[in-house]
Design an enzyme around this catalytic site. Structure first.
Site, PDB file in Angstrom:
ATOM      1  N   LYS A   1       0.887  -1.316   0.016  1.00  0.00           N
ATOM      2  CA  LYS A   1      -0.094  -0.163  -0.008  1.00  0.00           C
ATOM      3  C   LYS A   1       0.838   1.289  -0.099  1.00  0.00           C
ATOM      4  CE  LYS A   1      -4.468  -1.845   1.821  1.00  0.00           C
ATOM      5  NZ  LYS A   1      -5.167  -2.067   2.656  1.00  0.00           N
TER       6      LYS A   1
ATOM      7  N   ARG B   1      -3.413  -9.899   5.347  1.00  0.00           N
ATOM      8  CA  ARG B   1      -3.948 -10.205   3.868  1.00  0.00           C
ATOM      9  C   ARG B   1      -2.829  -9.454   2.882  1.00  0.00           C
ATOM     10  NH1 ARG B   1      -6.465  -6.480   0.251  1.00  0.00           N
ATOM     11  NH2 ARG B   1      -7.840  -7.490  -1.118  1.00  0.00           N
TER      12      ARG B   1
HETATM   13  C1  7PJ Z   1      -8.092  -4.276   2.172  1.00  0.00           C
HETATM   14  C2  7PJ Z   1      -9.179  -5.045   1.450  1.00  0.00           C
HETATM   15  C3  7PJ Z   1      -7.745  -4.534   3.580  1.00  0.00           C
HETATM   16  C4  7PJ Z   1      -9.628  -6.049   3.631  1.00  0.00           C
HETATM   17  C5  7PJ Z   1      -8.240  -4.106  -0.032  1.00  0.00           C
HETATM   18  C6  7PJ Z   1      -5.412  -3.520  -1.464  1.00  0.00           C
HETATM   19  C7  7PJ Z   1      -6.497  -2.713  -1.743  1.00  0.00           C
HETATM   20  N1  7PJ Z   1      -9.840  -5.828   2.337  1.00  0.00           N
HETATM   21  N2  7PJ Z   1      -9.248  -4.918   0.173  1.00  0.00           N
HETATM   22  N3  7PJ Z   1      -8.478  -5.174   4.288  1.00  0.00           N
HETATM   23  N4  7PJ Z   1      -7.598  -3.767   0.893  1.00  0.00           N
HETATM   24  N5  7PJ Z   1     -10.130  -6.793   4.395  1.00  0.00           N
HETATM   25  O1  7PJ Z   1      -5.614  -4.837  -2.047  1.00  0.00           O
HETATM   26  O2  7PJ Z   1      -4.539  -3.218  -1.132  1.00  0.00           O
HETATM   27  O3  7PJ Z   1      -6.822  -3.632   3.775  1.00  0.00           O
HETATM   28  S1  7PJ Z   1      -8.031  -3.458  -1.718  1.00  0.00           S
END
Ligand code: 7PJ
Length: 280
Positions: free
Chosen positions: A226, A260
Site C-alpha cells: 500500500k 492479507r
Molecule cells: C483491504 C481489503 C484491506 C480488507 C483491499 C489492496 C486494496 N480488504 N481490500 N482489508 N484492501 N479486509 O488490495 O491493497 O486492507 S483492496
C-alpha cells in the site's frame, strides 16, 4: 491471538487461529492498483491461487471490484461475471477456503453458492441487504473500516482520534451484525489501512492494533504494497515487498490473527521465522 474466537468455519473449511494466518490476494479486476489485469484469465487465476496455497496461504481472497483510491464502482453484473466463474473454477482445486471481497449482497449470495466460504467487505456490510445476506449465509465476515468511499476517501480525512474512532465504528458494526443474526464467532474486524487515512493516521492506527486485538473478535490487517509502505520506504509498487513483510510481521506480533498479502511465500517465511524466534 487475544480474541475469544479460536477458528473460522468457512463453509466447512476450517481456519485455525492458533498462529498468524495468511490471506492471499487474488484480484480479477482490470484496474487493481498493484497487480491489476495480471490474473484475469480463469486458468491463470486457478494457477495463481494454487501457488499461493502451496506457498502458505490459509485463505484466498477474490475481488472483482477495485477499491483503490479514486476507483469507480463496478456494476453488479460485471462484478458477478468477473468473480463467479473464477470461484467455481478455484474452489474444487483448493483445500483452503475462498473469501469474496465485495460489498454487494447479491455477489455475496452468488459467491457462497459458487463455493466461497467467507465474505470480506470493505464497507462493513453497510449496503442495504448485506447484513441479512451474511446472516442467511452463515459464513465468516470481515468488517473493514473506511472513511467515506474509495472515490473520495483520500480527500483530507479527519478523525477525532483515529484509533479510537475506528475501534468504535468496528465495535458498533459488530454489535449491529450480532443483533441482526450474524454469530459472533463469524465476525472478524479490520481497521482498513489506507482507506481514508493519511500516513500519520495509518501509523497511529497501527500502534492502536495492540488495543484492537484485545477485543472479542479476531483482527485482520492489510498493508501489503500500500501507499503507506511506499511513503515509508520511498519505493514504487514492485519494490514494496520487504516493507510490506515487515509490517505484516509486526502486525502478527501485536496479535493480529490474519494478514492479507500479495506476496504469500515471502510473508510465510517471515512469519515462520518470527513466530519461532520471537519470545519476550
Ligand atoms: C483491504 C481489503 C484491506 C480488507 C483491499 C489492496 C486494496 N480488504 N481490500 N482489508 N484492501 N479486509 O488490495 O491493497 O486492507 S483492496
Amino acid at each position: 491471538m487475544n480474541s475469544d474466537i479460536r477458528e473460522l468455519d468457512c463453509a466447512g473449511r476450517i481456519v485455525k487461529l492458533d498462529r498468524p494466518r495468511i490471506m492471499g490476494i487474488l484480484n480479477v479486476t482490470p484496474d487493481s492498483f498493484s497487480d491489476g489485469g495480471r490474473w484475469l484469465g480463469k486458468s491463470d487465476a486457478v494457477q495463481h491461487a494454487t501457488e499461493m496455497q502451496e506457498a502458505g496461504a490459509d485463505i484466498i481472497d477474490i475481488g472483482g471490484e477495485s477499491t483503490r483510491p479514486g476507483a469507480e464502482t463496478v456494476a453488479l453484473q460485471q462484478e458477478l461475471d468477473r468473480v463467479i466463474p473464477v470461484i467455481e473454477a478455484i474452489v474444487p482445486e483448493l483445500a483452503v477456503p475462498v473469501s469474496i471481497d465485495t460489498s454487494k449482497p447479491q455477489v455475496m449470495r452468488e459467491a457462497v453458492a459458487a463455493g466461497a466460504g467467507m465474505i470480506n467487505d470493505v464497507f462493513a456490510l453497510q449496503q442495504d441487504g448485506a447484513v441479512q445476506a451474511v446472516a442467511d449465509l452463515a459464513v465468516p465476515v470481515c468488517l473493514m473500516h473506511m472513511l467515506g468511499n474509495p472515490r473520495l476517501m483520500q480527500n483530507n480525512p479527519v478523525y477525532d482520534e483515529v484509533a479510537n474512532d475506528v475501534r468504535q465504528f468496528l465495535r458498533e458494526r459488530a454489535r449491529h451484525c450480532e443483533n441482526n443474526g450474524i454469530l459472533s464467532r463469524n465476525i472478524v474486524l479490520d481497521p482498513g489501512f489506507g482507506f481514508g487515512k493519511t500516513l500519520e493516521q495509518n501509523i497511529t492506527l497501527f500502534h492502536g492494533l495492540t488495543t484492537l486485538v484485545t477485543g472479542a473478535y479476531p483482527v485482520l490487517v492489510g498493508v501489503s504494497r500500500k501507499a503507506m509502505i511506499g511513503q515509508l520506504t520511498g519505493r514504487g509498487m514492485p519494490d514494496r515487498v520487504p516493507g510490506s513483510i515487515t509490517a505484516a510481521v509486526l502486525a502478527a506480533r501485536m496479535g493480529v490473527a490474519i494478514v492479507r498479502v500479495h506476496d504469500v511465500e515471502e510473508t510465510a517465511d517471515a512469519l515462520n521465522v518470527a513466530t519461532a524466534l520471537w519470545r519476550v
